[in-house]
Design a protein around this motif. Structure first.
Motif, PDB file in Angstrom:
ATOM      1  N   MET A 244       1.006  -1.560   0.255  1.00 26.74           N
ATOM      2  CA  MET A 244       0.553  -0.152   0.205  1.00 26.74           C
ATOM      3  C   MET A 244       0.946   1.175   0.346  1.00 26.74           C
ATOM      4  SD  MET A 244      -3.198  -0.400   2.657  1.00 26.74           S
ATOM      5  CE  MET A 244      -4.230   0.903   2.855  1.00 26.74           C
ATOM      6  N   VAL A 245       2.240   0.870   1.123  1.00 24.99           N
ATOM      7  CA  VAL A 245       2.476   2.573   1.075  1.00 24.99           C
ATOM      8  C   VAL A 245       3.346   2.838  -0.306  1.00 24.99           C
ATOM      9  CG1 VAL A 245       5.306   3.141   1.516  1.00 24.99           C
ATOM     10  CG2 VAL A 245       3.380   1.989   3.482  1.00 24.99           C
ATOM     11  N   GLN A 246       3.774   1.391  -1.376  1.00 20.91           N
ATOM     12  CA  GLN A 246       4.359   1.824  -2.920  1.00 20.91           C
ATOM     13  C   GLN A 246       3.146   1.847  -3.333  1.00 20.91           C
ATOM     14  OE1 GLN A 246       7.328   0.807  -3.296  1.00 20.91           O
ATOM     15  NE2 GLN A 246       8.330   0.249  -1.541  1.00 20.91           N
ATOM     16  N   ILE A 247       2.482   1.056  -3.586  1.00 19.63           N
ATOM     17  CA  ILE A 247       1.232   2.503  -4.549  1.00 19.63           C
ATOM     18  C   ILE A 247       0.893   2.948  -4.420  1.00 19.63           C
ATOM     19  CG2 ILE A 247      -1.192   1.530  -5.001  1.00 19.63           C
ATOM     20  CD1 ILE A 247       0.422  -0.274  -6.748  1.00 19.63           C
ATOM     21  N   PHE A 248       0.107   3.531  -2.605  1.00 14.91           N
ATOM     22  CA  PHE A 248       0.466   5.124  -2.841  1.00 14.91           C
ATOM     23  C   PHE A 248       1.355   6.086  -3.198  1.00 14.91           C
ATOM     24  CE2 PHE A 248      -3.145   3.722  -0.135  1.00 14.91           C
ATOM     25  CZ  PHE A 248      -4.124   5.015   0.166  1.00 14.91           C
ATOM     26  N   ASP A 249       2.782   5.787  -2.817  1.00 11.14           N
ATOM     27  CA  ASP A 249       3.207   6.747  -3.737  1.00 11.14           C
ATOM     28  C   ASP A 249       3.373   6.659  -4.601  1.00 11.14           C
ATOM     29  OD1 ASP A 249       4.183   7.139  -0.908  1.00 11.14           O
ATOM     30  OD2 ASP A 249       6.138   5.640  -0.858  1.00 11.14           O
ATOM     31  N   GLU A 250       3.294   6.056  -5.707  1.00  8.31           N
ATOM     32  CA  GLU A 250       3.532   5.485  -7.180  1.00  8.31           C
ATOM     33  C   GLU A 250       1.867   6.402  -8.060  1.00  8.31           C
ATOM     34  OE1 GLU A 250       6.482   5.149  -9.216  1.00  8.31           O
ATOM     35  OE2 GLU A 250       6.884   3.403  -7.766  1.00  8.31           O
ATOM     36  N   ALA A 251       1.084   5.936  -6.990  1.00 13.17           N
ATOM     37  CA  ALA A 251      -0.343   6.933  -7.812  1.00 13.17           C
ATOM     38  C   ALA A 251      -0.269   8.286  -7.728  1.00 13.17           C
ATOM     39  CB  ALA A 251      -1.859   6.085  -6.994  1.00 13.17           C
ATOM     40  N   THR A 252       0.093   8.494  -6.109  1.00 17.95           N
ATOM     41  CA  THR A 252       0.444  10.098  -6.023  1.00 17.95           C
ATOM     42  C   THR A 252       1.321  11.057  -6.149  1.00 17.95           C
ATOM     43  OG1 THR A 252       2.107   9.685  -3.830  1.00 17.95           O
ATOM     44  CG2 THR A 252      -0.371   9.967  -3.766  1.00 17.95           C
ATOM     45  N   THR A 253       2.268  10.744  -6.859  1.00 17.94           N
ATOM     46  CA  THR A 253       3.696  10.721  -7.905  1.00 17.94           C
ATOM     47  C   THR A 253       3.354  11.134  -9.593  1.00 17.94           C
ATOM     48  OG1 THR A 253       4.945   9.570  -6.674  1.00 17.94           O
ATOM     49  CG2 THR A 253       5.993  10.571  -9.059  1.00 17.94           C
TER      50      THR A 253
END
Length: 295
Positions: A244-253
């Motif tokens: 979830m942390v990785q996906i959130f970072d990539e998606a917000t980027t």
């Protein structure tokens, strides 16, 4: 790390690794990495040396991609072999019974961990902003823009591999600490020792070193708190929270980019995460629905 390698060698020599299960788990990861690398092969042409033929360059690049994917496959399999041996239930972590047992608590703990992470990140930003610019450590992380032809695929691949090579070592480290250092009174001292060891060599003053230690402690505080008070005993929490942390970072980027196509890729990643959460909760939801119907 040395103890983990010795543990892996020991369980392999004992024949305790179920290689068929391990290799099957690692195969989708390697396949996703292979597809992602192949879609980005055209970018390698930017480094094409005209002294050799284009066909030879493409062949060499393809061989390099295959070698990197095989290396990823082997590394993933070895890490999964170690995790499955230390935590036998983890090989069935996506089965319906375990999802019914673990999913709700894991998702709730992961959401709390995400909130803690962004809270501590904001605290780190405030601390860095309040510090003298002359004492700021170099090499602060900058957002990475995914430039491949399929940003969502690159983001998903990076999130999956990042989750595996973060959650796995964390789970192994916790097992090693509980096995070889059961007295938890020593754990804070060990964390502080690691923080001191993480001080960059470019630090010139005591203030810079102190800032580096504080920033490191803030960067891990969210997961330490989450493991101690929320999801530490939940096997599903480990992979889920880091994914979830990785996906959130990539998606917000992606959402912060000016191009609408990249923003759509970011929205797609959030929808994918929502679909994953629903799938994890589905056995629990069906059980609750069946219970209400019987009443």
């Amino acid at each position: 790390m040395g103890l983990a390698i010795l543990q892996l060698v020991r369980i392999i020599r004992q024949g305790a690794v179920q290689w068929k299960s391990v290799l099957l788990w690692a195969a989708p990861v390697a396949s996703l990495v292979l597809v992602d690398r192949l879609t980005q092969m055209h970018q390698m042409l930017a480094g094409y040396p005209t002294s050799i033929s284009i066909d030879l360059f493409r062949t060499t690049a393809f061989i390099g991609v295959l070698i990197s994917v095989i290396g990823m496959y082997v590394a993933t399999a070895l890490l999964l072999a170690l995790c499955f041996s230390l935590y036998p239930r983890s090989r069935h972590i996506l089965s319906k019974p375990l999802r019914r047992e673990l999913a709700f608590d894991a998702i709730l703990a992961s959401i709390i961990a995400l909130l803690l992470r962004y809270g501590f990140r904001h605290a780190s930003d405030l601390l860095v902003g309040a510090w003298s610019q002359h004492a700021m450590p170099g090499g602060l992380d900058l957002p990475q823009i995914i430039e491949g032809p399929l940003p969502w695929l690159s983001a998903l691949t990076g999130s999956l591999t990042g989750m595996i090579f973060t959650a796995g070592p964390v789970a192994v480290a916790i097992f090693m600490l509980k096995t070889y250092l059961p007295d938890k009174r020593w754990w804070p001292a060990l964390v502080l020792l690691v923080a001191v060891a993480m001080i960059p060599g470019s630090m010139r003053t005591g203030g810079e070193a102190l800032l580096s230690i504080v920033l490191f402690l803030l960067s891990i505080a969210w997961i330490v708190i989450s493991l101690i008070w929320f999801g530490g005993k939940n096997l599903l929490f480990y992979p889920l929270v880091f994914f979830m942390v990785q996906i959130f970072d990539e998606a917000t980027t992606l959402l912060h980019q000016d191009q609408p196509t990249l923003a759509l890729n970011g929205i797609g990643l959030f929808l994918l995460l929502c679909a994953l959460i629903i799938w994890l909760l589905w056995p629990t939801l069906r059980k609750g629905s069946a219970r209400s119907n019987s009443i």
